[in-house]
Enzyme design. Structure first.
Site, PDB file in Angstrom:
ATOM      1  N   TYR A   1      -2.613  -0.200   9.921  1.00  0.00           N
ATOM      2  CA  TYR A   1      -2.748  -0.805   8.591  1.00  0.00           C
ATOM      3  C   TYR A   1      -1.449  -0.643   7.802  1.00  0.00           C
ATOM      4  O   TYR A   1      -0.936  -1.600   7.212  1.00  0.00           O
ATOM      5  CB  TYR A   1      -3.910  -0.158   7.843  1.00  0.00           C
ATOM      6  CG  TYR A   1      -3.984  -0.540   6.388  1.00  0.00           C
ATOM      7  CD1 TYR A   1      -4.369  -1.823   6.009  1.00  0.00           C
ATOM      8  CD2 TYR A   1      -3.650   0.368   5.387  1.00  0.00           C
ATOM      9  CE1 TYR A   1      -4.431  -2.196   4.675  1.00  0.00           C
ATOM     10  CE2 TYR A   1      -3.709   0.015   4.052  1.00  0.00           C
ATOM     11  CZ  TYR A   1      -4.092  -1.270   3.695  1.00  0.00           C
ATOM     12  OH  TYR A   1      -4.139  -1.620   2.364  1.00  0.00           O
TER      13      TYR A   1
ATOM     14  N   SER B   1       0.832  -1.205   0.000  1.00  0.00           N
ATOM     15  CA  SER B   1       0.000   0.000   0.000  1.00  0.00           C
ATOM     16  C   SER B   1       0.864   1.252   0.000  1.00  0.00           C
ATOM     17  O   SER B   1       1.960   1.269   0.584  1.00  0.00           O
ATOM     18  CB  SER B   1      -0.908   0.004   1.241  1.00  0.00           C
ATOM     19  OG  SER B   1      -1.517   1.265   1.416  1.00  0.00           O
TER      20      SER B   1
END
Length: 325
Positions: A152, A127
């Protein structure tokens, strides 16, 4: 011989499976169909995929190591496209245990299966959030990424480090994809485009954080899939053929768009003006993302290219059709 796609009922997984099947490949898809967001939407994606020749689905959680190892033993995958993960920056602040299980334990299980059953190439989703509060733009894969600002992001950076270790120790070939704000048809309900569209059509205000002073490198899902398709037969290489390699690629449009301009595009596609509710910055958010995609372009000769106006219009068309709005 088949390709494995984890997270096959997810947003990017759905589009990836569809493209691979249309290209004539046999695809095994797995997903745990959790209720982080609408299972009905996930099932609708699977229903469409079930019509494609060469697609086979199994409900499975990557946290279940014995089941995953049996799957690898039965199919001896040529490539693995690992897209299963617990997504969402804000959700990670309230539910950290879910991220540890899915994104850390689950990914370790995938690496262990690859270690034992040796696919030619592991492609896994990382990501852009790993860049955290980095201020040098555009973000380069050569930048230091040691200060994630959300759990995350930390799990995604940990995935990259785990892959580095396994490639070094066991000779695996892996490509990690730092994905930049993916959007498009069949998108997730927890993402801004979906939430904005739903609110505008229902006459509710939309929440715009940091008073709109944010920008994202919005990347249309078809450009993500095209990148995966081109990378699949081109695992990274090293000077020593038996040596493992974990190579990182940014996948983004390479062009940041302000959040307010993004909302303008959505209003134009819907033909409705939004009621904008301006709010302060949220914890875990970053001000701006911008991908340097030169590594991807040099390796596979492709640069994401779908413009926001066209991509948002496609999402709105899909949303109206699916929800009969």
């Amino acid at each position: 011989m088949a390709v494995l796609v984890t997270g096959a009922a997810g947003f990017i997984g759905y589009h990836t499976v569809k493209r691979l099947c249309l290209d004539g490949l046999d695809v095994i898809g797995i997903d745990n169909l959790n209720d982080y967001y609408s299972v009905t939407l996930k099932q609708a994606r699977l229903d469409r995929l079930s019509e494609l020749q060469g697609f086979h689905f199994q409900t499975m959680d990557i946290v279940d190591k014995p089941a995953l190892m049996t799957l690898f033993e039965d199919h001896r995958f040529t490539e693995v496209v690992h897209l299963a993960a617990q997504a969402g920056v804000r959700y990670s602040m309230d539910n950290p245990d879910v991220y540890v299980q899915s994104n850390l334990v689950g990914f370790l299980n995938v690496l262990e299966a690859c270690r034992h059953y040796r696919p030619a190439h592991l492609i896994y989703a990382s990501s852009s959030s790993v860049y955290g509060g980095n201020s040098a733009l555009p973000f380069s894969v050569n930048d230091a990424v040691e200060h994630p600002v959300s759990l995350y992001a930390a799990t995604k950076r940990a995935n990259e480090l785990l892959a580095d270790s396994y490639c070094h120790l066991y000779g695996l070939k892996a490509s990690g994809l730092r994905l930049f704000t993916v959007y498009g048809p069949w998108g997730r309900p927890d993402m801004a485009l979906f939430k904005f569209t739903e609110a505008i059509l229902q006459g509710r205000p939309i929440d715009i954080y940091n008073h709109g002073q944010m920008a994202r490198d919005f990347t249309f899902v078809d450009d993500i899939v095209e990148s995966i398709v081109r990378l699949r037969p081109k695992p990274p290489v090293s000077d020593k053929e038996a040596e493992g390699v974990n190579r990182i690629f940014n996948i983004g449009r390479g062009l940041p768009v302000s959040l307010l301009d993004f909302v303008d595009c959505l209003e134009a596609a819907l033909g409705i003006k939004a009621h904008r509710n301006f709010l302060p910055m949220q914890a875990g958010d970053v001000l701006k993302t911008w991908a340097d995609v030169s590594a991807l372009s040099d390796w596979v000769g492709f640069t994401p290219q779908v413009e926001v106006e066209a991509g948002v219009t496609q999402f709105v068309r899909c949303y109206r059709h699916f929800y009969q709005v």
